[in-house]
Design an enzyme around this catalytic site. Structure first.
Site, PDB file in Angstrom:
ATOM      1  CG  ASN A  48      -1.698   1.288   1.366  1.00 44.77           C
ATOM      2  OD1 ASN A  48      -1.757   2.075   0.426  1.00 44.77           O
ATOM      3  ND2 ASN A  48      -2.297   1.514   2.530  1.00 44.77           N
ATOM      4  CD1 TRP A  49       3.375   0.792  -2.983  1.00 47.25           C
ATOM      5  CD2 TRP A  49       3.661   2.096  -4.787  1.00 47.25           C
ATOM      6  NE1 TRP A  49       4.105   0.071  -3.902  1.00 47.25           N
ATOM      7  CE2 TRP A  49       4.289   0.853  -5.022  1.00 47.25           C
ATOM      8  CE3 TRP A  49       3.709   3.069  -5.784  1.00 47.25           C
ATOM      9  CZ2 TRP A  49       4.969   0.562  -6.215  1.00 47.25           C
ATOM     10  CZ3 TRP A  49       4.381   2.781  -6.976  1.00 47.25           C
ATOM     11  CH2 TRP A  49       5.012   1.547  -7.181  1.00 47.25           C
ATOM     12  CE  LYS A  50       0.181   3.242   4.706  1.00 45.69           C
ATOM     13  NZ  LYS A  50       0.318   3.328   6.138  1.00 45.69           N
ATOM     14  CG  HIS A  75      -5.450   2.314   5.172  1.00 43.11           C
ATOM     15  ND1 HIS A  75      -4.947   3.254   6.033  1.00 43.11           N
ATOM     16  CD2 HIS A  75      -4.517   1.340   5.064  1.00 43.11           C
ATOM     17  CE1 HIS A  75      -3.732   2.858   6.424  1.00 43.11           C
ATOM     18  NE2 HIS A  75      -3.452   1.712   5.845  1.00 43.11           N
ATOM     19  CD  GLU A  84      -2.362   5.724   6.596  1.00 44.84           C
ATOM     20  OE1 GLU A  84      -2.374   5.736   5.355  1.00 44.84           O
ATOM     21  OE2 GLU A  84      -1.479   5.144   7.265  1.00 44.84           O
ATOM     22  N   GLY A 142       2.862   2.493  10.686  1.00 45.65           N
ATOM     23  CA  GLY A 142       3.848   3.553  10.510  1.00 45.65           C
ATOM     24  C   GLY A 142       4.567   3.938  11.789  1.00 45.65           C
ATOM     25  CB  SER A 183       5.475  -1.770  11.801  1.00 39.92           C
ATOM     26  OG  SER A 183       5.114  -0.421  12.049  1.00 39.92           O
ATOM     27  N   GLY A 210       3.075  -1.111   4.167  1.00 41.47           N
ATOM     28  CA  GLY A 210       3.198   0.311   3.877  1.00 41.47           C
ATOM     29  C   GLY A 210       4.641   0.656   3.551  1.00 41.47           C
ATOM     30  N   GLY A 211       5.343   1.209   4.519  1.00 40.22           N
ATOM     31  CA  GLY A 211       6.709   1.709   4.325  1.00 40.22           C
ATOM     32  C   GLY A 211       7.638   0.753   3.587  1.00 40.22           C
TER      33      GLY A 211
HETATM   34  P1  13P Z   1       3.340   0.458   7.571  1.00 37.14           P
HETATM   35  O1  13P Z   1       3.804  -0.865   7.009  1.00 37.14           O
HETATM   36  O2  13P Z   1       4.100   1.628   7.045  1.00 37.14           O
HETATM   37  O3  13P Z   1       3.232   0.414   9.066  1.00 37.14           O
HETATM   38  O4  13P Z   1       1.846   0.669   7.021  1.00 37.14           O
HETATM   39  C1  13P Z   1       0.940  -0.353   7.149  1.00 37.14           C
HETATM   40  C2  13P Z   1      -0.276   0.006   6.401  1.00 37.14           C
HETATM   41  O5  13P Z   1      -0.996   0.913   6.769  1.00 37.14           O
HETATM   42  C3  13P Z   1      -0.574  -0.747   5.180  1.00 37.14           C
HETATM   43  O6  13P Z   1      -1.854  -0.464   4.708  1.00 37.14           O
END
Ligand code: 13P
Length: 255
Positions: free
Chosen positions: A13-15, A98, A100, A176, A216, A237-238
């Site tokens: 998930n590149w956000k 999500h 966020e 995150g 994470s 994510g990251g």
């Molecule tokens: P991180 O891996 O950066 O914690 O993000 C997880 C996430 O929200 C994936 O959708």
């Protein structure tokens, strides 16, 4: 059904990261590293990157997803993107609900449900995200929160449609933050989600659903998390923004 029979899915998930050109470069770097993956590999990217991402992954085993969609077919919804628009350009998956979006953009279980229904009707596969806040975990209501989200987000989703749904368990406190849920915590909630699905549908239907962990997850902890029987993959994510790290997670899921 045992875990081996479920589809393991690692999705990035590149956000709000990467321009179209950067997306092409990252996918070109990832593709050879995951070419022999024994799991499904997805990159969920910003809307404007979708066309470039689909072109860059043509002929590879990487599938492309969006990070949201609207529930209406068309109309006066300035700034929104419909399922039909995504389908037409070759998008296969869509992240919905999500944390966020829930936290910053007023997403509710009702709107997650509407989007999920619309995505399924259009032939997209939704990755429906659920997860508790730190405060909710501390108050010992994680299961209540998750049960409510599963019930409402999947309201009116048929057993047949459930076959195309992926659930992502993402404890909000682990996103995150570098603070991963322990493998036992992840397993406990993923097993609870499966039990809720069995209640709402039946055991066979629940056993077939891919349930990912997200929060994470990285190349250092993926092995342990993915070794758990109810953790069928990851929403990353990251670490999905670094080709080698993402590929290492894919490798962990391919064992
Ligand atoms: P991180 O891996 O950066 O914690 O993000 C997880 C996430 O929200 C994936 O959708």
């Amino acid at each position: 059904m045992d875990k081996a029979k479920r589809t393991a899915i690692i999705a990035g998930n590149w956000k709000m990261n990467k321009t179209p050109k950067e997306a092409t470069a990252l996918l070109n770097a990832i593709a050879p590293l995951v070419a022999d993956a024994d799991c499904e590999v997805i990159a969920c990217v910003p809307y404007v990157d979708l066309a470039a991402a689909i072109e860059a992954t043509e002929g590879t085993n990487i599938k492309i997803g969006a990070e949201n969609c609207h529930w209406a077919e068309s109309g006066a919804f300035t700034g929104e993107i419909s399922t039909g628009m995504l389908k037409e350009i070759g998008v296969e998956y869509v992240v919905l609900g999500h944390s966020e979006r829930r936290q910053y953009f007023g997403e509710t279980d009702e709107t997650v449900n509407k989007r999920t229904k619309a995505a399924l009707a259009a032939g997209l596969k939704p990755i429906v995200c659920v997860g508790e806040l730190l405060w909710e975990r501390e108050c010992n209501i994680t299961e209540e929160v998750i049960a409510r989200q599963i019930k409402l987000d999947l309201w009116d989703v048929t057993e047949e449609e459930l076959k195309n749904v992926v659930i992502a368990y993402e404890p909000v406190w682990a996103i995150g933050t570098g603070k991963t849920a322990t493998a036992d915590q992840a397993e406990e909630v993923c097993a609870f989600i499966r039990a809720q699905l069995a209640k709402l549908y039946n055991q066979e239907a629940a056993d077939a659903v891919t349930i990912q962990y997200g929060g994470s997850m990285n190349d250092g902890n993926a092995d342990e998390l993915l070794s758990k029987v109810n953790v069928d993959g990851g929403l990353i994510g990251g670490a999905s923004l670094v080709a080698e790290k993402f590929a290492a997670i894919v490798k962990a899921a391919s064992k």
